[in-house]
Enzyme design. Structure first.
Site, PDB file in Angstrom:
ATOM      1  N   GLY A  44       0.901  -1.144  -0.121  1.00  0.00           N
ATOM      2  CA  GLY A  44      -0.054  -0.056  -0.123  1.00  0.00           C
ATOM      3  C   GLY A  44       0.949   1.353   0.005  1.00  0.00           C
ATOM      4  O   GLY A  44       0.401   2.245  -0.329  1.00  0.00           O
ATOM      5  N   TRP A  61      19.089   5.210 -22.203  1.00  0.00           N
ATOM      6  CA  TRP A  61      19.756   3.601 -22.321  1.00  0.00           C
ATOM      7  C   TRP A  61      19.258   3.111 -23.538  1.00  0.00           C
ATOM      8  O   TRP A  61      17.885   3.231 -23.785  1.00  0.00           O
ATOM      9  CB  TRP A  61      19.725   3.052 -20.991  1.00  0.00           C
ATOM     10  N   PRO A 105      -1.569  -5.243 -15.340  1.00  0.00           N
ATOM     11  CA  PRO A 105      -1.273  -3.736 -15.861  1.00  0.00           C
ATOM     12  C   PRO A 105      -0.011  -3.894 -16.735  1.00  0.00           C
ATOM     13  O   PRO A 105       0.649  -4.792 -16.729  1.00  0.00           O
ATOM     14  CB  PRO A 105      -0.851  -2.986 -14.567  1.00  0.00           C
ATOM     15  N   TYR A 107      10.491 -13.099 -12.122  1.00  0.00           N
ATOM     16  CA  TYR A 107       9.363 -12.356 -11.863  1.00  0.00           C
ATOM     17  C   TYR A 107       8.386 -12.850 -12.434  1.00  0.00           C
ATOM     18  O   TYR A 107       7.195 -13.243 -12.053  1.00  0.00           O
ATOM     19  CB  TYR A 107       9.784 -10.894 -12.114  1.00  0.00           C
ATOM     20  N   LYS A 155       4.601 -14.384 -11.216  1.00  0.00           N
ATOM     21  CA  LYS A 155       3.533 -13.732 -11.224  1.00  0.00           C
ATOM     22  C   LYS A 155       2.546 -14.700 -11.976  1.00  0.00           C
ATOM     23  O   LYS A 155       1.306 -14.712 -11.828  1.00  0.00           O
ATOM     24  CB  LYS A 155       3.662 -12.625 -12.318  1.00  0.00           C
ATOM     25  N   ARG A 192       6.533   0.490 -25.807  1.00  0.00           N
ATOM     26  CA  ARG A 192       5.756   0.207 -24.655  1.00  0.00           C
ATOM     27  C   ARG A 192       4.486   1.003 -24.456  1.00  0.00           C
ATOM     28  O   ARG A 192       4.274   2.060 -25.277  1.00  0.00           O
ATOM     29  CB  ARG A 192       6.487   0.750 -23.104  1.00  0.00           C
TER      30      ARG A 192
HETATM   31  P1  NAP Z   1       6.270  -0.546  -5.670  1.00  0.00           P
HETATM   32  O1  NAP Z   1       6.274   0.955  -5.922  1.00  0.00           O
HETATM   33  O2  NAP Z   1       7.920  -1.158  -5.632  1.00  0.00           O
HETATM   34  O3  NAP Z   1       5.903  -1.077  -4.163  1.00  0.00           O
HETATM   35  C1  NAP Z   1       6.039  -2.431  -3.778  1.00  0.00           C
HETATM   36  C2  NAP Z   1       5.134  -2.253  -2.402  1.00  0.00           C
HETATM   37  O4  NAP Z   1       4.996  -3.711  -1.958  1.00  0.00           O
HETATM   38  C3  NAP Z   1       5.711  -1.477  -1.465  1.00  0.00           C
HETATM   39  O5  NAP Z   1       4.899  -1.022  -0.702  1.00  0.00           O
HETATM   40  C4  NAP Z   1       6.526  -2.442  -0.632  1.00  0.00           C
HETATM   41  O6  NAP Z   1       6.595  -2.076   0.924  1.00  0.00           O
HETATM   42  C5  NAP Z   1       5.664  -3.558  -0.575  1.00  0.00           C
HETATM   43  N1  NAP Z   1       6.629  -4.765  -0.356  1.00  0.00           N
HETATM   44  C6  NAP Z   1       7.753  -5.238  -1.188  1.00  0.00           C
HETATM   45  N2  NAP Z   1       8.252  -6.347  -0.510  1.00  0.00           N
HETATM   46  C7  NAP Z   1       7.401  -6.571   0.628  1.00  0.00           C
HETATM   47  C8  NAP Z   1       7.375  -7.598   1.490  1.00  0.00           C
HETATM   48  N3  NAP Z   1       8.475  -8.417   1.627  1.00  0.00           N
HETATM   49  N4  NAP Z   1       6.576  -7.686   2.459  1.00  0.00           N
HETATM   50  C9  NAP Z   1       5.563  -6.650   2.620  1.00  0.00           C
HETATM   51  N5  NAP Z   1       5.343  -5.686   1.570  1.00  0.00           N
HETATM   52  C10 NAP Z   1       6.586  -5.612   0.453  1.00  0.00           C
HETATM   53  O7  NAP Z   1       5.805  -1.495  -6.560  1.00  0.00           O
HETATM   54  P2  NAP Z   1       4.450  -0.908  -7.769  1.00  0.00           P
HETATM   55  O8  NAP Z   1       4.936  -0.351  -8.789  1.00  0.00           O
HETATM   56  O9  NAP Z   1       3.495  -0.334  -6.841  1.00  0.00           O
HETATM   57  O10 NAP Z   1       3.796  -2.516  -7.782  1.00  0.00           O
HETATM   58  C11 NAP Z   1       2.690  -2.912  -7.055  1.00  0.00           C
HETATM   59  C12 NAP Z   1       2.218  -4.123  -7.817  1.00  0.00           C
HETATM   60  O11 NAP Z   1       1.945  -3.944  -9.247  1.00  0.00           O
HETATM   61  C13 NAP Z   1       3.240  -5.347  -7.898  1.00  0.00           C
HETATM   62  O12 NAP Z   1       2.760  -6.566  -7.434  1.00  0.00           O
HETATM   63  C14 NAP Z   1       3.999  -5.356  -9.078  1.00  0.00           C
HETATM   64  O13 NAP Z   1       4.516  -6.375  -9.637  1.00  0.00           O
HETATM   65  C15 NAP Z   1       2.827  -4.681 -10.044  1.00  0.00           C
HETATM   66  N6  NAP Z   1       3.126  -4.214 -11.341  1.00  0.00           N
HETATM   67  C16 NAP Z   1       3.745  -2.881 -11.614  1.00  0.00           C
HETATM   68  C17 NAP Z   1       4.035  -2.361 -12.716  1.00  0.00           C
HETATM   69  C18 NAP Z   1       4.953  -1.038 -12.881  1.00  0.00           C
HETATM   70  O14 NAP Z   1       5.071  -0.696 -13.942  1.00  0.00           O
HETATM   71  N7  NAP Z   1       5.245  -0.271 -11.866  1.00  0.00           N
HETATM   72  C19 NAP Z   1       3.403  -2.903 -13.743  1.00  0.00           C
HETATM   73  C20 NAP Z   1       3.013  -4.262 -13.778  1.00  0.00           C
HETATM   74  C21 NAP Z   1       2.429  -4.494 -12.514  1.00  0.00           C
HETATM   75  P3  NAP Z   1       8.003  -1.072   1.190  1.00  0.00           P
HETATM   76  O15 NAP Z   1       7.358   0.330   0.771  1.00  0.00           O
HETATM   77  O16 NAP Z   1       7.620  -1.127   2.804  1.00  0.00           O
HETATM   78  O17 NAP Z   1       9.101  -1.472   0.602  1.00  0.00           O
HETATM   79  O1  GFB Z   2      10.615  -0.102 -17.522  1.00  0.00           O
HETATM   80  P1  GFB Z   2      11.939  -0.627 -17.946  1.00  0.00           P
HETATM   81  O2  GFB Z   2      12.988  -0.500 -16.838  1.00  0.00           O
HETATM   82  O3  GFB Z   2      11.248  -2.355 -18.059  1.00  0.00           O
HETATM   83  O4  GFB Z   2      12.089  -0.174 -19.394  1.00  0.00           O
HETATM   84  P2  GFB Z   2      10.823  -3.222 -19.125  1.00  0.00           P
HETATM   85  C1  GFB Z   2      13.048  -0.511 -19.773  1.00  0.00           C
HETATM   86  C2  GFB Z   2      13.560  -0.131 -21.184  1.00  0.00           C
HETATM   87  O5  GFB Z   2      13.685   1.201 -21.120  1.00  0.00           O
HETATM   88  C3  GFB Z   2      14.709  -0.636 -22.128  1.00  0.00           C
HETATM   89  C4  GFB Z   2      14.939   1.609 -21.857  1.00  0.00           C
HETATM   90  O6  GFB Z   2      14.680  -0.588 -23.521  1.00  0.00           O
HETATM   91  C5  GFB Z   2      15.786   0.289 -21.726  1.00  0.00           C
HETATM   92  O7  GFB Z   2      16.885   0.441 -22.549  1.00  0.00           O
HETATM   93  N1  GFB Z   2      15.583   2.681 -21.082  1.00  0.00           N
HETATM   94  C6  GFB Z   2      16.074   3.976 -21.398  1.00  0.00           C
HETATM   95  C7  GFB Z   2      15.710   2.646 -19.579  1.00  0.00           C
HETATM   96  N2  GFB Z   2      16.611   4.660 -20.380  1.00  0.00           N
HETATM   97  C8  GFB Z   2      16.294   3.791 -19.187  1.00  0.00           C
HETATM   98  C9  GFB Z   2      16.373   4.146 -17.941  1.00  0.00           C
HETATM   99  O8  GFB Z   2      16.909   5.360 -17.501  1.00  0.00           O
HETATM  100  N3  GFB Z   2      16.028   3.553 -16.877  1.00  0.00           N
HETATM  101  C10 GFB Z   2      15.262   2.343 -17.339  1.00  0.00           C
HETATM  102  N4  GFB Z   2      14.896   1.432 -16.467  1.00  0.00           N
HETATM  103  N5  GFB Z   2      15.115   1.837 -18.639  1.00  0.00           N
HETATM  104  C11 GFB Z   2       9.805  -4.427 -16.901  1.00  0.00           C
HETATM  105  C12 GFB Z   2      10.088  -5.795 -16.360  1.00  0.00           C
HETATM  106  O9  GFB Z   2      10.239  -4.193 -18.163  1.00  0.00           O
HETATM  107  O10 GFB Z   2       8.689  -4.122 -17.053  1.00  0.00           O
HETATM  108  C13 GFB Z   2       9.550  -5.768 -14.970  1.00  0.00           C
HETATM  109  O11 GFB Z   2      11.592  -5.977 -16.305  1.00  0.00           O
HETATM  110  C14 GFB Z   2       8.059  -5.140 -14.761  1.00  0.00           C
HETATM  111  O12 GFB Z   2       9.403  -7.014 -14.321  1.00  0.00           O
HETATM  112  C15 GFB Z   2       8.044  -3.734 -15.790  1.00  0.00           C
HETATM  113  O13 GFB Z   2       7.240  -5.766 -15.061  1.00  0.00           O
HETATM  114  C16 GFB Z   2       6.514  -3.399 -15.903  1.00  0.00           C
HETATM  115  O14 GFB Z   2       9.384  -2.318 -19.505  1.00  0.00           O
HETATM  116  O15 GFB Z   2      11.654  -3.381 -20.245  1.00  0.00           O
END
Ligand code: NAP
Ligand code: GFB
Length: 318
Positions: free
Chosen positions: A12, A205, A167, A140, A144, A212
């Protein structure tokens, strides 16, 4: 009188958790709904005893399960085994404890990056298990995918209403802006901020050519509330902008440059990995079930995210 709900949001305090909190506050908490947002500081959900204690304390009737080890491409490349083990532990503890507490509904979180790397496009919900995921984040991805298998198991054997959303890449306020571990948009925002401050080049990078779909965290939060209250299936549902809103990393970087009014030098570091080239997902199922939903235009969402980061630079995760 509507049934009393105690909605526990694991994870949360993260990007999506904070967005759900914002939307719940904006909407005005419903009188019959008590919302509880927890972080790992309250309970390490990889630990079964702490998970049980958390559920015993709050006695949730509903759970939005977000907690996970999360990161961008470069963190996944470094720690695939940790992503696999930690997330399997967290997910099994949360789902089994939810079952033991007769939780009425659990909404867990997958990701569009877990689909098979060799696939036809657009990707849809039926394709999750049709082949291995991209090698960059196999740990990961398999953790999932197992949530989907667990949800079917709990439904088949115990009649549980455990479902999941899928998502696409999420961004917004309260994101993880850490340059090594975070996702691309927060990484680019943080890097432009530092380039403006130091007069140094803005380094993107990879080649910038991967593609995306990006969803604003506040839009995703509104969809989470709709799934919690209205979505009845066990099968997962993709929550993403349309295929037509897919952009290249370079186009995304250009939008960050525009949003931050950056005038300095831009450099592509092609020694860094591109990761998965594309994972174009269809949101047809969502649009059929929720046809009036409107996404925030990406440039407006980016501006709001940039403004939040600049205003909260000192406390942002970076
Ligand atoms: P986030 O900002 O990294 O937040 C992760 C949350 O999970 C934080 O509140 C963290 O708590 C908690 N957490 C991590 N490890 C934990 C543990 N061992 N026990 C209890 N809590 C724990 O991640 P987010 O981007 O909001 O992602 C939330 C969900 O969406 C995840 O399941 C992720 O896989 C999914 N998701 C994210 C993206 C994306 O682009 N961000 C895309 C698709 C799906 P602390 O703050 O205390 O560390
Ligand atoms: O969001 P991202 O790190 O993850 O995006 P993915 C990576 C892409 O962005 C690559 C380019 O093509 C990188 O080369 N990029 C360019 C950068 N500049 C940057 C930068 O400054 N930071 C980062 N991080 N990338 C993730 C999965 O894939 O998608 C995770 O690995 C998660 O598991 C997330 O599900 C939603 O979109 O490639």
């Amino acid at each position: 009188m509507a049934e009393k709900k105690v909605i526990l949001v694991t994870g949360g305090t993260g990007l999506i958790g904070e967005a759900i909190k914002t939307i719940v506050e904006r909407e005005g908490r419903k009188p019959n709904e008590e919302w509880v947002f927890v972080s790992s500081k309250e309970a390490d959900l990889a630990n079964k005893e702490q998970t049980k204690a958390l559920f015993a304390k709050y006695k949730p009737t509903h759970v939005i399960h977000l907690a996970a080890m999360v990161g961008g491409l470069f963190r996944n490349l470094k720690y695939n085994l940790d992503f696999l083990r930690t997330n399997i532990q967290i997910n099994d503890n949360v789902l089994q404890t939810a079952f033991e507490h007769n939780v009425k509904k659990v909404v867990s979180c997958l990701s569009t990056c877990i689909f098979p790397d060799k696939t036809t496009y657009p990707i849809d919900e039926t394709m999750i298990h049709n082949g291995p995921p991209h090698s960059s984040n196999f740990g990961y991805s398999y953790a999932k995918r197992l949530i989907d298998v667990q949800n079917r198991g709990y439904h088949q054997q115990h009649g549980c209403h455990f479902t999941a959303v899928i998502p696409t890449n999420v961004f917004g306020p309260h994101d993880n802006f850490n340059l090594e571990d975070g996702h691309v948009l927060p990484g680019l925002i943080h890097k432009v901020y530092e380039s403006k401050k130091n007069g140094t080049p803005f380094v993107i990078w990879g080649t910038g050519s991967p593609r995306r779909q990006f969803i604003y965290s506040l839009d995703l939060a509104r969809l989470f509330l709709w799934v919690l209250r209205e979505y009845q299936e066990i099968d997962p549902i993709i929550l993403s902008v349309g295929e037509e809103d897919e952009v290249s990393i370079k186009e995304a970087a250009d939008m960050v440059i525009e949003a931050m009014d950056f005038k300095g030098e831009v450099v592509m570091d092609t020694t860094k990995s591109d990761g998965q080239f594309k994972k174009t997902a269809s949101n047809a199922k969502l649009m059929k079930l929720n046809p009036d939903f409107k996404f925030t235009p990406i440039k407006q969402a980016l501006k709001e995210t940039v403004d939040w980061f600049v205003k909260n630079y000192d406390i942002a995760r970076k």
